[in-house]
Design a protein around this motif. Structure first.
Motif, PDB file in Angstrom:
ATOM      1  N   ASP A  34       3.620  16.139   2.144  1.00 26.17           N
ATOM      2  CA  ASP A  34       4.527  16.352   1.385  1.00 26.17           C
ATOM      3  C   ASP A  34       5.203  14.678   0.667  1.00 26.17           C
ATOM      4  O   ASP A  34       6.146  14.741  -0.568  1.00 26.17           O
ATOM      5  CB  ASP A  34       6.158  16.539   1.784  1.00 26.17           C
ATOM      6  CG  ASP A  34       6.283  15.728   3.491  1.00 26.17           C
ATOM      7  OD1 ASP A  34       5.138  15.059   3.526  1.00 26.17           O
ATOM      8  OD2 ASP A  34       7.102  15.970   4.534  1.00 26.17           O
ATOM      9  N   GLY A  35       3.993  13.572   0.242  1.00 23.47           N
ATOM     10  CA  GLY A  35       3.933  12.456  -0.234  1.00 23.47           C
ATOM     11  C   GLY A  35       5.501  11.569   0.059  1.00 23.47           C
ATOM     12  O   GLY A  35       5.532  10.927  -1.232  1.00 23.47           O
ATOM     13  N   ASP A  36       5.148  11.313   1.716  1.00 18.24           N
ATOM     14  CA  ASP A  36       6.778  10.683   1.505  1.00 18.24           C
ATOM     15  C   ASP A  36       6.007   9.896   2.871  1.00 18.24           C
ATOM     16  O   ASP A  36       6.920   8.989   3.334  1.00 18.24           O
ATOM     17  CB  ASP A  36       7.657  11.596   2.211  1.00 18.24           C
ATOM     18  CG  ASP A  36       6.810  12.144   3.554  1.00 18.24           C
ATOM     19  OD1 ASP A  36       6.395  12.236   4.584  1.00 18.24           O
ATOM     20  OD2 ASP A  36       8.312  12.928   4.292  1.00 18.24           O
ATOM     21  N   HIS A  37       5.193   9.854   2.778  1.00 23.28           N
ATOM     22  CA  HIS A  37       3.939   8.986   3.858  1.00 23.28           C
ATOM     23  C   HIS A  37       4.729   7.087   3.470  1.00 23.28           C
ATOM     24  O   HIS A  37       5.047   6.653   4.348  1.00 23.28           O
ATOM     25  CB  HIS A  37       3.062   8.895   4.330  1.00 23.28           C
ATOM     26  CG  HIS A  37       2.458   8.097   5.406  1.00 23.28           C
ATOM     27  ND1 HIS A  37       2.572   8.517   6.848  1.00 23.28           N
ATOM     28  CD2 HIS A  37       1.283   6.819   5.921  1.00 23.28           C
ATOM     29  CE1 HIS A  37       2.342   7.641   8.039  1.00 23.28           C
ATOM     30  NE2 HIS A  37       0.595   6.722   7.208  1.00 23.28           N
ATOM     31  N   GLY A  38       4.415   7.105   2.472  1.00 25.47           N
ATOM     32  CA  GLY A  38       4.636   5.219   1.962  1.00 25.47           C
ATOM     33  C   GLY A  38       6.165   4.692   2.253  1.00 25.47           C
ATOM     34  O   GLY A  38       6.255   4.387   2.524  1.00 25.47           O
ATOM     35  N   ALA A  55       5.212  10.165  11.680  1.00 24.44           N
ATOM     36  CA  ALA A  55       5.115   9.120  11.503  1.00 24.44           C
ATOM     37  C   ALA A  55       5.712   8.289  12.554  1.00 24.44           C
ATOM     38  O   ALA A  55       5.871   7.303  12.866  1.00 24.44           O
ATOM     39  CB  ALA A  55       4.549   8.394  10.513  1.00 24.44           C
ATOM     40  N   GLY A  56       7.298   8.480  12.229  1.00 28.91           N
ATOM     41  CA  GLY A  56       8.014   7.801  12.745  1.00 28.91           C
ATOM     42  C   GLY A  56       8.502   7.479  14.480  1.00 28.91           C
ATOM     43  O   GLY A  56       8.260   6.199  14.825  1.00 28.91           O
ATOM     44  N   GLU A  60       0.835  -1.418   0.297  1.00 24.67           N
ATOM     45  CA  GLU A  60       0.026   0.232   0.169  1.00 24.67           C
ATOM     46  C   GLU A  60       1.061   1.039  -0.091  1.00 24.67           C
ATOM     47  O   GLU A  60      -0.063   2.385   0.343  1.00 24.67           O
ATOM     48  CB  GLU A  60      -1.016  -0.246   0.865  1.00 24.67           C
ATOM     49  CG  GLU A  60      -1.857  -1.200   1.571  1.00 24.67           C
ATOM     50  CD  GLU A  60      -3.683  -0.893   0.358  1.00 24.67           C
ATOM     51  OE1 GLU A  60      -3.025   0.101  -0.480  1.00 24.67           O
ATOM     52  OE2 GLU A  60      -3.588  -2.534   0.062  1.00 24.67           O
ATOM     53  N   ALA A  61       2.241   0.814   0.025  1.00 25.20           N
ATOM     54  CA  ALA A  61       2.894   2.709   0.116  1.00 25.20           C
ATOM     55  C   ALA A  61       2.413   3.179  -1.298  1.00 25.20           C
ATOM     56  O   ALA A  61       2.746   4.343  -0.556  1.00 25.20           O
ATOM     57  CB  ALA A  61       4.422   2.282  -0.133  1.00 25.20           C
ATOM     58  N   PRO A  62       2.169   2.931  -2.157  1.00 27.38           N
ATOM     59  CA  PRO A  62       2.170   3.287  -2.665  1.00 27.38           C
ATOM     60  C   PRO A  62       0.726   5.272  -2.583  1.00 27.38           C
ATOM     61  O   PRO A  62       0.280   5.959  -2.538  1.00 27.38           O
ATOM     62  CB  PRO A  62       1.834   2.927  -4.556  1.00 27.38           C
ATOM     63  CG  PRO A  62       2.830   2.301  -4.257  1.00 27.38           C
ATOM     64  CD  PRO A  62       2.759   1.616  -2.808  1.00 27.38           C
ATOM     65  N   ARG A  63       0.024   3.853  -2.483  1.00 30.07           N
ATOM     66  CA  ARG A  63      -1.263   4.230  -1.684  1.00 30.07           C
ATOM     67  C   ARG A  63      -0.880   5.759  -0.903  1.00 30.07           C
ATOM     68  O   ARG A  63      -1.680   6.856  -0.590  1.00 30.07           O
ATOM     69  CB  ARG A  63      -2.529   3.608  -1.913  1.00 30.07           C
ATOM     70  CG  ARG A  63      -3.792   4.507  -0.903  1.00 30.07           C
ATOM     71  CD  ARG A  63      -4.609   3.049  -0.839  1.00 30.07           C
ATOM     72  NE  ARG A  63      -4.858   2.527  -0.029  1.00 30.07           N
ATOM     73  CZ  ARG A  63      -5.106   2.905   0.999  1.00 30.07           C
ATOM     74  NH1 ARG A  63      -5.665   3.862   1.951  1.00 30.07           N
ATOM     75  NH2 ARG A  63      -4.839   2.224   2.184  1.00 30.07           N
ATOM     76  N   LEU A  64      -0.872   4.819   0.884  1.00 26.69           N
ATOM     77  CA  LEU A  64      -0.728   6.307   1.508  1.00 26.69           C
ATOM     78  C   LEU A  64       0.516   7.403   0.557  1.00 26.69           C
ATOM     79  O   LEU A  64       0.328   8.379   1.318  1.00 26.69           O
ATOM     80  CB  LEU A  64       0.607   5.259   2.555  1.00 26.69           C
ATOM     81  CG  LEU A  64      -0.273   4.109   3.185  1.00 26.69           C
ATOM     82  CD1 LEU A  64       1.134   2.981   3.754  1.00 26.69           C
ATOM     83  CD2 LEU A  64      -1.417   4.317   3.730  1.00 26.69           C
TER      84      LEU A  64
END
Ligand code: ADP
Ligand code: MG
Length: 210
Positions: free
Chosen positions: A35-39, A80-81, A22-26
Motif C-alpha cells: 500500500d505504498g507506506d513502508h518508507g 513493520a512497526g 531510502e524512504a522513497p525507494r522503500l
C-alpha cells in the motif's frame, strides 16, 4: 571491539539516516506489492526514535535498543512497526551491557526469533525474515571463523542485501503482498529491503569505529 552504548546509539542513528535517504525507494517497493507506506512508516518511526534518544541516559546498549523498539511499536502502524519494534526490544533485552561479537550474534538471533514469533513467517515467504535469516547465518559463520564485529557485520550486511534481492522471484505468503498471490512475484519485498538497510548501517558504524 564490543558492542557498547555509543555503538548502539550510532547504529540507531545510522538506521534513521538510511531510512530518511531510502524512504522513497522503500515506498516505491511497497507501492508495487503493498500500500505504498513502508518508507513513510519507518521514517515516522525513526524520527520519533531520534527524539526519544535525545532525552535518554541509557544504562547500556540494550537500553538504547529497547527504547528504539518501544518507540517503533507506539509510533508505526502497519505490519513493520510491531515487527521491528519487537525485534529491537529483543535485541535490547539480550544486550544489557557491552557485548562481544558472539554475544551480539545471540542478540541478532533473538531479534529474528521475535520477528518470527509475532509474524509467523517462514524463510521464503517474502518478508523481513528473508533478509534477517541469511544475515544471521553469515554473521555467525564469520564469528566462527574468527572475525571481529566489523568484519562479521560486513558479512551480515552483504548477506542481507543479497537476501533482499533474492525475494524478487518469491511469491508473498505473509502480509499485505500475499493478497496479490502470484502477482507479488517479480518485485523486491520492501521489508526485506529495509532489513538490509538495518544491517548495512551496522556494518558502517562498526567499520567507522574499528
Ligand atoms: P503494511 O504491510 O501493514 O502496510 P509496511 O508496509 O510498513 O506495513 O511493511 C510491509 C513489510 O512488512 C513487508 O514488505 C514484509 O517484509 C513485512 N511483513 C509483513 N508481514 C510480515 C510477517 N508476518 N512477518 C515478517 N515480515 C512481515
Ligand atoms: Mg505497507
Amino acid at each position: 571491539m564490543d558492542f557498547d552504548t555509543p555503538l548502539a546509539e550510532a547504529w540507531v542513528r545510522a538506521i534513521a539516516a538510511a531510512v530518511e535517504e531510502e524512504a522513497p525507494r522503500l515506498t516505491e517497493l511497497d507501492s508495487a506489492i503493498g500500500d505504498g507506506d513502508h518508507g513513510s512508516n519507518l521514517l515516522r518511526g525513526f524520527t520519533a526514535v531520534l527524539a526519544a534518544l535525545d532525552g535518554l541516559d541509557p544504562a547500556g546498549p540494550g537500553a538504547v535498543l529497547t527504547r528504539t523498539g518501544t518507540t517503533l511499536i507506539s509510533k508505526v502502524g502497519g505490519a513493520a512497526g510491531p515487527l521491528y519494534g519487537k525485534a529491537f526490544r529483543a535485541l535490547g533485552a539480550a544486550l544489557p551491557g557491552p557485548s562481544g561479537p558472539a554475544a551480539f550474534g545471540e542478540a541478532l538471533a533473538a531479534g529474528l526469533r521475535a520477528v518470527r514469533d509475532l509474524g509467523r513467517a517462514e524463510p521464503g515467504d517474502k518478508t523481513i525474515v528473508d533478509a534477517w535469516t541469511p544475515a544471521l547465518a553469515a554473521y555467525r559463520a564469520a564469528v566462527a571463523a574468527g572475525a571481529d564485529l566489523p568484519r562479521a557485520a560486513g558479512a551480515a550486511a552483504d548477506a542481507a542485501g543479497q537476501g533482499a534481492l533474492d525475494t524478487v522471484p518469491l511469491q508473498a505468503r505473509k502480509g499485505r503482498a500475499s493478497y496479490l498471490g502470484p502477482r507479488s512475484i517479480g518485485h523486491q519485498d520492501p521489508g526485506a529491503a529495509s532489513t538490509a538497510l538495518v544491517f548495512r548501517a551496522l556494518a558502517e558504524v562498526t567499520a567507522a569505529q574499528a
